[in-house]
Design a protein around this motif. Structure first.
Motif, PDB file in Angstrom:
ATOM      1  N   UNK A   1       0.888  -1.087   0.091  1.00  0.00           N
ATOM      2  CA  UNK A   1       0.153   0.159   0.037  1.00  0.00           C
ATOM      3  C   UNK A   1       0.780   1.308   0.072  1.00  0.00           C
ATOM      4  N   UNK A   2       0.350   2.223  -0.490  1.00  0.00           N
ATOM      5  CA  UNK A   2       0.955   3.536  -0.471  1.00  0.00           C
ATOM      6  C   UNK A   2      -0.088   4.599  -0.253  1.00  0.00           C
ATOM      7  N   UNK A   3       0.325   5.515   0.763  1.00  0.00           N
ATOM      8  CA  UNK A   3      -0.914   6.507   1.242  1.00  0.00           C
ATOM      9  C   UNK A   3       0.065   7.943   0.759  1.00  0.00           C
ATOM     10  N   UNK A   4      -0.987   8.428  -0.051  1.00  0.00           N
ATOM     11  CA  UNK A   4      -0.301   9.911  -0.535  1.00  0.00           C
ATOM     12  C   UNK A   4      -1.315  10.975   0.080  1.00  0.00           C
ATOM     13  N   UNK A   5      -0.633  11.876   0.719  1.00  0.00           N
ATOM     14  CA  UNK A   5      -1.295  12.962   1.548  1.00  0.00           C
ATOM     15  C   UNK A   5      -1.133  14.272   0.844  1.00  0.00           C
ATOM     16  N   UNK A   6      -2.344  14.799   0.389  1.00  0.00           N
ATOM     17  CA  UNK A   6      -2.230  16.323  -0.333  1.00  0.00           C
ATOM     18  C   UNK A   6      -3.063  17.126   0.617  1.00  0.00           C
ATOM     19  N   UNK A   7      -2.498  18.096   1.398  1.00  0.00           N
ATOM     20  CA  UNK A   7      -3.212  18.966   2.310  1.00  0.00           C
ATOM     21  C   UNK A   7      -2.496  20.128   2.572  1.00  0.00           C
ATOM     22  N   UNK A   8      -3.277  21.055   3.262  1.00  0.00           N
ATOM     23  CA  UNK A   8      -2.753  22.410   3.645  1.00  0.00           C
ATOM     24  C   UNK A   8      -2.826  22.530   5.103  1.00  0.00           C
ATOM     25  N   UNK A   9      -2.156  23.471   5.603  1.00  0.00           N
ATOM     26  CA  UNK A   9      -2.347  23.905   7.201  1.00  0.00           C
ATOM     27  C   UNK A   9      -1.907  23.057   8.272  1.00  0.00           C
ATOM     28  N   UNK A  10      -1.209  22.189   7.655  1.00  0.00           N
ATOM     29  CA  UNK A  10      -0.388  21.227   8.688  1.00  0.00           C
ATOM     30  C   UNK A  10       0.528  21.990   9.709  1.00  0.00           C
ATOM     31  N   UNK A  11       1.398  23.161   9.031  1.00  0.00           N
ATOM     32  CA  UNK A  11       2.133  23.617   9.980  1.00  0.00           C
ATOM     33  C   UNK A  11       1.816  24.605  10.935  1.00  0.00           C
ATOM     34  N   UNK A  12       0.429  24.913  10.786  1.00  0.00           N
ATOM     35  CA  UNK A  12      -0.327  26.012  11.769  1.00  0.00           C
ATOM     36  C   UNK A  12      -1.044  25.262  12.881  1.00  0.00           C
TER      37      UNK A  12
END
Length: 409
Positions: free
Chosen positions: A264-275
């Motif tokens: 399996x391979x999980x691809x995470x595309x997302x914003x605002x993690x650093x906040x």
């Protein structure tokens, strides 16, 4: 018949990448394509030149409103209340026949009253994207405690138990104030039946609130881009915060037997993690270190990149721990013919039919999600079976027509 319309949103997708902002902007573009004399007004935190209330972006039809609300309890403007005069002047100048308001958050809920006071004959339609009016906890309907339990009902005493610094009387008056502002709205739109029922239970008349899904662009589905490693690729697409269930997804991966995990391979595309909070980031970083060979963090994506992202994956996962209303990613995945794995609550359960267009797992349960992942890894034919059942979601033009019928009713 074409008409003059104004679409109002709490952010412009140029600066804010949320689903509500994107839905509002896409609807504005559809109004233009249908021949309407359409304008888009988005709240922004960007500082204006010379202290002006408004500026334009891209063209004169797309405007930024440099304001905010200061009172997050009542969604009310205090420090920038003087800008309502400028807003009234703009309404007088534009004179739209219909105003589609996609939010009052960060704009100030008083804008509803001002619209109808300045333009009493203009139709005002408000789309409800989540549960802000019902719940003081960021509109999530989740208890404010450490365990973030789901909330099933609101009321002065229930809300006081989450926020003891506010009395039951404060919450009673809050509801009355918001309902008084809502009385200026001609019609409400709910993108899911689940959200509609929550607002009926809260106090909006059933005949006033109508279910119309956020429309999607029509896309041609390209052939699946099969990778040589033959891994099952699963995409997470959206905001990264404690309520979106990223930690549940990563924990589920850690629970998988090593041999299955490597498939399996999980691809995470997302914003605002650093906040996010240090505690949340530390937890995610720890999980990622243990999954570095099977999880990839890609960061923020632009809307035009979505087709390429979805082309390369087999599944899309929505593991949110709150009552999502109608996540745009679900409609986008279905538009591209991708089956989904979703939490079994709220709009997620409503939009994805179990064993038909996707799979449900028990919300918040890493064990349940791990079992679901194991199922699709052991039987890869499930994907093809579900793909055959996927029908195109409501298109932008279909959504526009339904909304137009509501306005002309």
């Amino acid at each position: 018949m074409s008409k003059k319309v104004l679409v109002i949103a709490h952010g412009h997708p140029e600066f804010n990448k949320g689903g509500g902002e994107q839905a509002a902007y896409q609807f504005y573009k559809e109004c233009l394509s249908q021949g309407d004399d359409a304008y888009f007004l988005a709240r922004t935190a960007v500082e204006p030149h010379g202290g002006a209330a408004f500026s334009t972006i891209k063209n004169e039809r797309e405007m930024l409103f440099h304001t905010t609300h200061d009172d997050f309890f009542l969604f009310s403007n205090i420090k920038t209340r003087h800008l309502w005069g400028d807003f009234a002047d703009l309404l007088t100048q534009l004179k739209p026949e219909v105003i589609y308001c996609h939010h009052y958050f960060l704009l100030g809920i008083e804008l509803l009253k001002i619209i109808k006071k300045v333009l009493p004959n203009t139709k005002l339609v408000l789309t409800l994207h989540e549960y802000y009016a019902i719940c003081h906890n960021a509109g999530l309907m989740i208890k404010s405690g450490e365990d973030k339990k789901l909330c099933f009902e609101s009321g002065p005493r229930e809300c006081n138990s989450c926020f003891p610094q506010k009395s039951p009387g404060d919450f009673f008056l809050r509801k009355q104030y918001i309902k008084n502002c809502f009385q200026w709205v001609d019609s409400f739109i709910a993108p899911s039946a689940f959200l509609r029922q929550r607002y009926i239970d809260w106090g909006i008349a059933a005949e006033q609130i109508h279910v119309i899904e956020n429309g999607q662009k029509s896309v041609d589905i390209p052939p699946v881009n099969v990778k040589n490693d033959a891994k099952v690729r699963i995409a997470y697409i959206g905001q990264i915060n404690p309520f979106k269930g990223i930690d549940v997804l990563l924990e589920a991966m850690l629970l998988l037997p090593l041999e299955l995990r490597q498939q399996c391979l999980i691809e995470i595309h997302g914003a605002n993690f650093t906040t996010q909070s240090d505690k949340f980031k530390k937890k995610i970083y720890k999980q990622l270190r243990s999954l570095s060979d099977v999880v990839r963090m890609h960061g923020v994506y632009e809307p035009h990149e979505l087709g390429g992202i979805l082309q390369d994956v087999n599944w899309v996962v929505v593991p949110s721990i709150w009552w999502e209303n109608s996540p745009m990613v679900i409609q986008e995945a279905l538009s591209h013919g991708k089956p989904l794995i979703v939490s079994d609550i709220g709009g997620m359960k409503e939009k994805v039919e179990h064993n038909v267009t996707g799979l449900h797992f028990r919300s918040r349960s890493a064990v349940s999600l791990a079992e679901t992942l194991e199922t699709i890894l052991l039987d890869k034919s499930i994907e093809a079976k579900l793909v055959k059942n996927i029908a195109k979601p409501l298109s932008l033009s279909e959504s526009y027509k339904l909304t137009n019928q509501l306005v002309n009713h």
